[in-house]
Design an enzyme around this catalytic site. Structure first.
Site, PDB file in Angstrom:
ATOM      1  N   GLY A   1       0.846  -1.191   0.000  1.00  0.00           N
ATOM      2  CA  GLY A   1       0.000   0.000   0.000  1.00  0.00           C
ATOM      3  C   GLY A   1       0.878   1.235   0.000  1.00  0.00           C
TER       4      GLY A   1
ATOM      5  N   GLY B   1      22.124  -7.558  23.117  1.00  0.00           N
ATOM      6  CA  GLY B   1      20.946  -6.901  23.675  1.00  0.00           C
ATOM      7  C   GLY B   1      20.208  -7.829  24.623  1.00  0.00           C
TER       8      GLY B   1
ATOM      9  N   GLY C   1      17.378  -7.215  26.075  1.00  0.00           N
ATOM     10  CA  GLY C   1      16.019  -6.696  26.207  1.00  0.00           C
ATOM     11  C   GLY C   1      15.036  -7.851  26.123  1.00  0.00           C
TER      12      GLY C   1
ATOM     13  N   ILE D   1      13.509  -9.399  23.515  1.00  0.00           N
ATOM     14  CA  ILE D   1      13.783 -10.486  22.566  1.00  0.00           C
ATOM     15  C   ILE D   1      15.002 -11.285  23.019  1.00  0.00           C
ATOM     16  CG2 ILE D   1      14.456 -11.047  20.182  1.00  0.00           C
ATOM     17  CD1 ILE D   1      12.784  -8.706  19.235  1.00  0.00           C
TER      18      ILE D   1
ATOM     19  N   GLU E   1      25.108  -7.159  26.668  1.00  0.00           N
ATOM     20  CA  GLU E   1      24.234  -5.985  26.829  1.00  0.00           C
ATOM     21  C   GLU E   1      25.097  -4.733  27.005  1.00  0.00           C
ATOM     22  OE1 GLU E   1      20.926  -5.010  26.865  1.00  0.00           O
ATOM     23  OE2 GLU E   1      21.722  -3.064  27.431  1.00  0.00           O
TER      24      GLU E   1
ATOM     25  N   ASP F   1       3.533   0.290  16.100  1.00  0.00           N
ATOM     26  CA  ASP F   1       4.994   0.434  16.178  1.00  0.00           C
ATOM     27  C   ASP F   1       5.530   1.574  15.320  1.00  0.00           C
ATOM     28  OD1 ASP F   1       4.977  -1.810  17.767  1.00  0.00           O
ATOM     29  OD2 ASP F   1       6.379  -2.971  16.543  1.00  0.00           O
TER      30      ASP F   1
ATOM     31  N   HIS G   1      -8.897 -20.117  46.328  1.00  0.00           N
ATOM     32  CA  HIS G   1      -7.800 -20.865  46.942  1.00  0.00           C
ATOM     33  C   HIS G   1      -7.814 -22.310  46.445  1.00  0.00           C
ATOM     34  CE1 HIS G   1      -4.893 -22.207  49.886  1.00  0.00           C
ATOM     35  NE2 HIS G   1      -5.681 -23.254  50.123  1.00  0.00           N
TER      36      HIS G   1
END
Ligand code: FAD
Ligand code: NAI
Length: 473
Positions: free
Chosen positions: A123, A188, A190, A192, A211, A320, A452
């Site tokens: 698009g 990293g 984080g 992922i 990291e 995102d 419980h």
């Protein structure tokens, strides 16, 4: 032939886009949704990153690898003998692919059910026209009175180290490794890094996570992050903090990573595969945003206001590709709110109440503010914690790591944050979200009858702990 006219054209069928399209259709609008994702066979695969190479496939692999680890390490405690437990990675990946396809097909079904017209292809903006925008959808040209851009994000590569998805992997390649690597590296630590590192560690890989920051999970409540780190260390997930990654060489034998550790010493890491998980970048590739002058910020994200309105009248953006946390449920909430705003309703997203979950074992989940944030902001608060070690259901499950932590306003007792590390944290956090949406106090939770034995009793007990009156600890 005249262009096809729609009230709303949604570009992208990830959680932001497909949900916006369905909600707009529910509200009586004539809706098109365009998505270019191709399945392995070349057909449409709506659902975006989340369905194809994100939330869903990662959780499928986390489940498979957890079963494997249970069979190998925990069945014996229950008196169950499981000898020669093996993992057939091809079957595991095949199951994951089947789960993805069920979700792709589910979305196509939902489009049909809600009379959303789906276009498989790219698009892009052509031009502004009287009363809307001309949009190319693959080979067709459409006109939309309103446009919602939901084009998502892509994995960020290290400068000069492109993903080849063979040796140097993004989330895409990380979800279809063909055999358990002997040594796996991740850059990293984080979300992922921890989730994918956990999958392959459970299956037998020696995993090292490098990291850059000196603190582990800086956005997480410090006490919770510390507890999680202890558990990961015990599991043998090697996490090195405060490193500076240098040259990366990829060859037939694998990948070598040169780096300096926190002490400034030069180090080398040799691995069979390297997953780079250092964050994601908004995706506007191919959108032809410049044709209509759609404003992007310096990160490449589409500039929007709090209501997801872009710089152009009648063009909205969600998920995102805009500011805020890169989470599927945040994208969905924005998609619903935008559809409702287009319909003249008062769509609403409370960005302060977007929960986070990291699906490791133990799971980490939170909503609201951390203790360090409250301190920074000078807010007077009371804290209460309850360990799963003291919860009967957790003992019966054999999973007593972690705790529930409540933070409440010192004067009013309003809940300001709930932080969980432990079993089923992803499910337990929902109660906190509901409570905080209704602006409940910790006493409200403490007074509610919880079943419980259940893990949720730890939530009630942590609420009681705010007032220093736990019953079982
Ligand atoms: P996307 O899901 O990225 O969808 C965008 C869609 O738009 C894609 O299908 C793309 O092909 C299409 N598109 C882009 N440009 C065009 C164009 N010009 N024309 C047509 N189509 C186009 N979040 C969670 O909340 N929970 C999790 O457990 C979780 N796990 C994750 C695990 C991994 C490994 C990764 C990478 C992400 C994870 N996320 C998770 C994040 C989540 O996937 C994203 O936040 C979410 O997918 C964003 O949704 P979106 O609709 O904005 O974009
Ligand atoms: P992330 O932002 O969660 O973590 C990236 C990590 O890499 C950070 O700790 C950062 O300090 C580190 N880093 C950045 N550059 C580095 C460098 N050059 N060297 C060493 N370390 C470096 O990003 P990640 O893990 O890539 O995930 C992307 C996003 O996807 C997440 O932020 C989240 O929004 C979403 N996601 C959500 C999940 C969930 O909700 N369970 C699961 C997976 C992803």
């Amino acid at each position: 032939m005249a262009n096809k006219q729609f009230d709303v054209i949604v570009i992208g069928a990830g959680p932001g886009g497909y949900i916006a399209a369905i909600r707009a259709a529910q509200l009586g609008m004539n809706v098109a949704c365009i998505d270019e994702w191709k399945s392995a066979q070349g057909g449409p695969a709506p659902g975006g990153t989340c369905t194809n190479v994100g939330c869903i496939p990662s959780k499928a692999l986390l489940q498979s690898s957890e079963h494997f680890e249970h069979a190998n390490k925990h069945f014996a405690e229950h008196g169950i003998t499981a000898k020669d437990v093996k993992i057939d990675v091809a079957t595991m990946i095949g199951r994951k692919d089947a789960v993805v396809k069920q979700n792709n097909d589910g979305i196509l079904y939902l489009f049909k059910k809600n009379k959303v017209t789906f276009f498989h292809g790219r698009g892009s903006f052509v031009k502004a026209v009287d009363g809307g925008y001309e949009i190319k959808a693959g080979d067709e040209t459409l006109v939309g009175r309103q446009v919602v851009v939901a084009t998502g994000s892509n994995a960020r590569a290290l400068p000069g180290v492109p993903f080849d998805e063979e040796n140097v992997l993004s989330n895409d390649g990380a979800l279809r490794i063909g055999a358990v690597p002997k040594k796996l590296g991740l850059i990293g630590s984080g979300v992922i890094g921890l989730e994918m590192g956990s999958v392959w560690r459970r299956l037998g890989a020696e995993v090292t996570v490098l990291e850059g920051l000196p603190t582990f999970l800086g956005a997480v409540d410090e006490q919770i992050a510390k507890e999680a780190k202890k558990a990961f260390d015990k599991q043998g997930l090697k996490i090195e903090l405060g490193v500076k990654v240098g040259e990366i060489k990829s060859g037939k034998k694998g990948v070598s990573v040169a780096y300096t550790n926190a002490k400034g010493e030069a180090q080398a890491l040799e691995v069979d595969k390297l997953i780079v998980s250092i964050g994601r970048v908004p995706n506007t590739t191919g959108l032809n945003a410049e044709a209509v002058g759609l404003k992007l910020d310096e990160r490449g994200a589409i500039v929007v206001d709090d209501d997801c309105r872009t710089s152009l009248k009648g063009v909205w953006a969600v998920g995102d590709v805009v500011r805020g946390p890169m989470l599927a449920h945040k994208a969905e909430e924005e998609g619903v709110a935008v559809a409702e705003r287009i319909a003249g309703q008062h769509g609403h997203v409370d960005f302060n109440l977007v929960p986070w979950v990291i699906y490791t074992s133990p799971e980490i989940a939170w909503v609201g503010r951390t203790e360090q944030q409250l301190k920074e902001q000078g807010v007077k608060y009371k804290a209460g914690t309850f360990p799963f070690l003291a919860n009967g259901r957790a003992r019966a499950l054999g999973d007593t790591t972690g705790m529930v932590k409540f933070l409440a306003d010192a004067a009013t007792d309003e809940i300001l944050g709930v932080h969980i590390v432990g079993p089923m944290a992803s499910e337990l956090i929902a109660e906190a979200c509901v409570a905080m949406a209704f602006r409940a106090s910790s006493e409200d939770i403490a007074r509610i009858c919880h079943a419980h034995p259940s893990l949720s009793e730890s939530t009630k007990e942590a609420a009681l702990a705010v007032d220093k009156r736990t019953l079982n600890f």
